[in-house]
Design a protein around this motif. Structure first.
Motif, mmCIF file in Angstrom:
data_model
loop_
_atom_site.group_PDB
_atom_site.id
_atom_site.type_symbol
_atom_site.label_atom_id
_atom_site.label_comp_id
_atom_site.label_asym_id
_atom_site.label_seq_id
_atom_site.Cartn_x
_atom_site.Cartn_y
_atom_site.Cartn_z
ATOM 1 N N ASN A 64 -0.300 7.111 -21.775
ATOM 2 C CA ASN A 64 -0.634 5.710 -21.932
ATOM 3 C C ASN A 64 -0.254 5.005 -20.636
ATOM 4 O OD1 ASN A 64 -0.923 3.086 -22.704
ATOM 5 N ND2 ASN A 64 0.154 3.318 -24.652
ATOM 6 N N GLU A 65 -1.052 4.042 -20.192
ATOM 7 C CA GLU A 65 -0.762 3.346 -18.942
ATOM 8 C C GLU A 65 0.591 2.658 -18.987
ATOM 9 O OE1 GLU A 65 -3.776 0.813 -17.384
ATOM 10 O OE2 GLU A 65 -5.360 2.246 -17.860
ATOM 11 N N ASP A 66 1.004 2.204 -20.164
ATOM 12 C CA ASP A 66 2.313 1.564 -20.273
ATOM 13 C C ASP A 66 3.427 2.553 -19.962
ATOM 14 O OD1 ASP A 66 1.085 -0.801 -20.959
ATOM 15 O OD2 ASP A 66 1.227 -0.412 -23.132
ATOM 16 N N ASP A 67 3.263 3.825 -20.400
ATOM 17 C CA ASP A 67 4.265 4.842 -20.117
ATOM 18 C C ASP A 67 4.380 5.084 -18.623
ATOM 19 O OD1 ASP A 67 4.630 5.063 -22.822
ATOM 20 O OD2 ASP A 67 3.405 6.883 -23.033
ATOM 21 N N VAL A 68 3.251 5.111 -17.913
ATOM 22 C CA VAL A 68 3.263 5.336 -16.475
ATOM 23 C C VAL A 68 3.921 4.165 -15.766
ATOM 24 C CG1 VAL A 68 1.786 5.588 -14.441
ATOM 25 C CG2 VAL A 68 1.240 6.825 -16.529
ATOM 26 N N ASP A 69 3.618 2.948 -16.201
ATOM 27 C CA ASP A 69 4.207 1.772 -15.566
ATOM 28 C C ASP A 69 5.711 1.713 -15.769
ATOM 29 O OD1 ASP A 69 1.743 0.972 -14.678
ATOM 30 O OD2 ASP A 69 1.375 -0.391 -16.364
ATOM 31 N N ASN A 70 6.209 2.252 -16.869
ATOM 32 C CA ASN A 70 7.641 2.202 -17.164
ATOM 33 C C ASN A 70 8.413 3.348 -16.521
ATOM 34 O OD1 ASN A 70 7.311 -0.113 -18.690
ATOM 35 N ND2 ASN A 70 6.993 1.027 -20.587
ATOM 36 N N ASP A 71 7.724 4.375 -16.022
ATOM 37 C CA ASP A 71 8.391 5.525 -15.406
ATOM 38 C C ASP A 71 8.456 5.308 -13.897
ATOM 39 O OD1 ASP A 71 9.407 7.944 -14.669
ATOM 40 O OD2 ASP A 71 7.692 9.135 -15.354
ATOM 41 N N PRO A 72 9.651 5.041 -13.352
ATOM 42 C CA PRO A 72 9.751 4.742 -11.915
ATOM 43 C C PRO A 72 9.369 5.931 -11.041
ATOM 44 C CG PRO A 72 11.931 4.734 -12.955
ATOM 45 C CD PRO A 72 10.923 4.900 -14.035
ATOM 46 N N GLU A 73 9.656 7.151 -11.481
ATOM 47 C CA GLU A 73 9.295 8.331 -10.674
ATOM 48 C C GLU A 73 7.780 8.471 -10.585
ATOM 49 O OE1 GLU A 73 11.195 11.913 -11.969
ATOM 50 O OE2 GLU A 73 13.168 10.979 -12.006
ATOM 51 N N GLN A 74 7.113 8.274 -11.702
ATOM 52 C CA GLN A 74 5.645 8.379 -11.704
ATOM 53 C C GLN A 74 5.031 7.268 -10.869
ATOM 54 O OE1 GLN A 74 3.766 10.894 -13.109
ATOM 55 N NE2 GLN A 74 2.139 9.931 -11.924
ATOM 56 N N LYS A 75 5.597 6.073 -10.971
ATOM 57 C CA LYS A 75 5.094 4.943 -10.183
ATOM 58 C C LYS A 75 5.266 5.217 -8.698
ATOM 59 C CE LYS A 75 5.485 -0.131 -10.047
ATOM 60 N NZ LYS A 75 4.609 -0.236 -8.960
ATOM 61 N N ALA A 76 6.406 5.776 -8.307
ATOM 62 C CA ALA A 76 6.642 6.097 -6.896
ATOM 63 C C ALA A 76 5.665 7.176 -6.424
ATOM 64 C CB ALA A 76 8.081 6.560 -6.693
ATOM 65 N N ALA A 77 5.425 8.180 -7.269
ATOM 66 C CA ALA A 77 4.483 9.232 -6.909
ATOM 67 C C ALA A 77 3.076 8.666 -6.761
ATOM 68 C CB ALA A 77 4.498 10.336 -7.961
ATOM 69 N N ASN A 78 2.687 7.790 -7.671
ATOM 70 C CA ASN A 78 1.368 7.158 -7.576
ATOM 71 C C ASN A 78 1.242 6.341 -6.297
ATOM 72 O OD1 ASN A 78 0.662 8.267 -10.019
ATOM 73 N ND2 ASN A 78 0.929 6.384 -11.182
ATOM 74 N N ASP A 79 2.292 5.613 -5.947
ATOM 75 C CA ASP A 79 2.272 4.805 -4.730
ATOM 76 C C ASP A 79 2.141 5.683 -3.483
ATOM 77 O OD1 ASP A 79 2.473 2.509 -6.238
ATOM 78 O OD2 ASP A 79 4.646 2.280 -5.943
ATOM 79 N N ARG A 80 2.857 6.828 -3.471
ATOM 80 C CA ARG A 80 2.759 7.755 -2.335
ATOM 81 C C ARG A 80 1.337 8.295 -2.201
ATOM 82 N NH1 ARG A 80 7.678 9.664 -4.255
ATOM 83 N NH2 ARG A 80 6.658 11.465 -5.210
ATOM 84 N N VAL A 81 0.752 8.676 -3.310
ATOM 85 C CA VAL A 81 -0.612 9.216 -3.280
ATOM 86 C C VAL A 81 -1.595 8.151 -2.806
ATOM 87 C CG1 VAL A 81 -2.492 10.085 -4.724
ATOM 88 C CG2 VAL A 81 -0.196 11.004 -5.003
ATOM 89 N N ARG A 82 -1.434 6.931 -3.297
ATOM 90 C CA ARG A 82 -2.318 5.835 -2.852
ATOM 91 C C ARG A 82 -2.189 5.606 -1.344
ATOM 92 N NH1 ARG A 82 -0.383 3.090 -7.695
ATOM 93 N NH2 ARG A 82 -1.971 3.343 -9.303
ATOM 94 N N GLN A 83 -0.960 5.667 -0.848
ATOM 95 C CA GLN A 83 -0.716 5.475 0.587
ATOM 96 C C GLN A 83 -1.372 6.602 1.396
ATOM 97 O OE1 GLN A 83 0.655 2.905 2.117
ATOM 98 N NE2 GLN A 83 0.385 3.813 4.116
ATOM 99 N N GLN A 84 -1.247 7.849 0.924
ATOM 100 C CA GLN A 84 -1.871 8.980 1.614
ATOM 101 C C GLN A 84 -3.392 8.842 1.629
ATOM 102 O OE1 GLN A 84 -0.366 12.354 -0.539
ATOM 103 N NE2 GLN A 84 1.514 12.473 0.672
ATOM 104 N N VAL A 85 -3.963 8.428 0.510
ATOM 105 C CA VAL A 85 -5.412 8.256 0.429
ATOM 106 C C VAL A 85 -5.859 7.156 1.389
ATOM 107 C CG1 VAL A 85 -7.279 7.473 -1.080
ATOM 108 C CG2 VAL A 85 -5.656 9.173 -1.901
ATOM 109 N N THR A 86 -5.102 6.069 1.448
ATOM 110 C CA THR A 86 -5.434 4.974 2.352
ATOM 111 C C THR A 86 -5.377 5.436 3.806
ATOM 112 O OG1 THR A 86 -4.557 3.377 0.771
ATOM 113 C CG2 THR A 86 -4.800 2.619 3.041
ATOM 114 N N GLU A 87 -4.357 6.208 4.157
ATOM 115 C CA GLU A 87 -4.236 6.723 5.527
ATOM 116 C C GLU A 87 -5.373 7.679 5.858
ATOM 117 O OE1 GLU A 87 -0.333 8.445 5.755
ATOM 118 O OE2 GLU A 87 0.663 6.497 5.649
ATOM 119 N N GLN A 88 -5.724 8.549 4.913
ATOM 120 C CA GLN A 88 -6.822 9.489 5.151
ATOM 121 C C GLN A 88 -8.147 8.744 5.323
ATOM 122 O OE1 GLN A 88 -6.513 12.128 1.785
ATOM 123 N NE2 GLN A 88 -5.298 13.620 2.920
#
Length: 144
Positions: A64-88
């Motif tokens: 559930n999207e709420d579960d992802v938003d509440n999990d700081p590790e998952q949020k950090a991983a998502n942010d890293r992936v978004r940053q990598q995609v933006t750089e690529q």
């Protein structure tokens, strides 16, 4: 004109009756599943509703999207992936812009020079055409 309309009407009516045909499902003695318009004799068959869409199955491992938003590790991983995609994407855009500029220069200038072993030398026409082909392929493969 009337004949064409009549033929089209008959075809549409025939197609509608084909869609309304009942389909049966059964498993034989070897464990093979069969589907047919006629049920087998002497064996139980399940009628299938061909007009109803198949049931939607939930995706395995979906959160559930709420579960992802509440999990700081998952949020950090998502942010890293978004940053990598933006750089690529930025690197790809820079590559594509440079490749298109190079292609324009190769197409418009028959006297292209290239640095080889610290010295500038003029490309032969064959080398220039090979570079044009290579650059076009790179643009087609990498750039959208």
């Amino acid at each position: 004109m009337r004949l064409t309309c009549l033929v089209a009407s008959v075809m549409l009516a025939a197609m509608g009756s084909l869609q309304a045909a009942q389909v049966y499902k059964w498993v034989d003695a070897n464990g093979v599943t069969h589907f047919d318009a006629k049920p087998p004799t002497g064996q139980a068959a399940t009628p299938i509703d061909t007009h109803a869409p198949p049931p939607a199955s939930p995706a395995k491992g979906s959160q559930n999207e709420d579960d992802v938003d509440n999990d700081p590790e998952q949020k950090a991983a998502n942010d890293r992936v978004r940053q990598q995609v933006t750089e690529q994407e930025a690197q790809t855009k820079e590559f594509c812009d440079q490749a298109r500029t190079n292609l324009a220069q190769l197409n418009n200038n028959p006297r292209v020079r290239q640095e080889v072993d610290g010295e500038l030398r003029r490309l032969t026409e064959e080398e220039r055409q090979a570079k044009i082909t290579e650059t076009r392929k790179a643009i087609a493969d990498q750039c959208h």
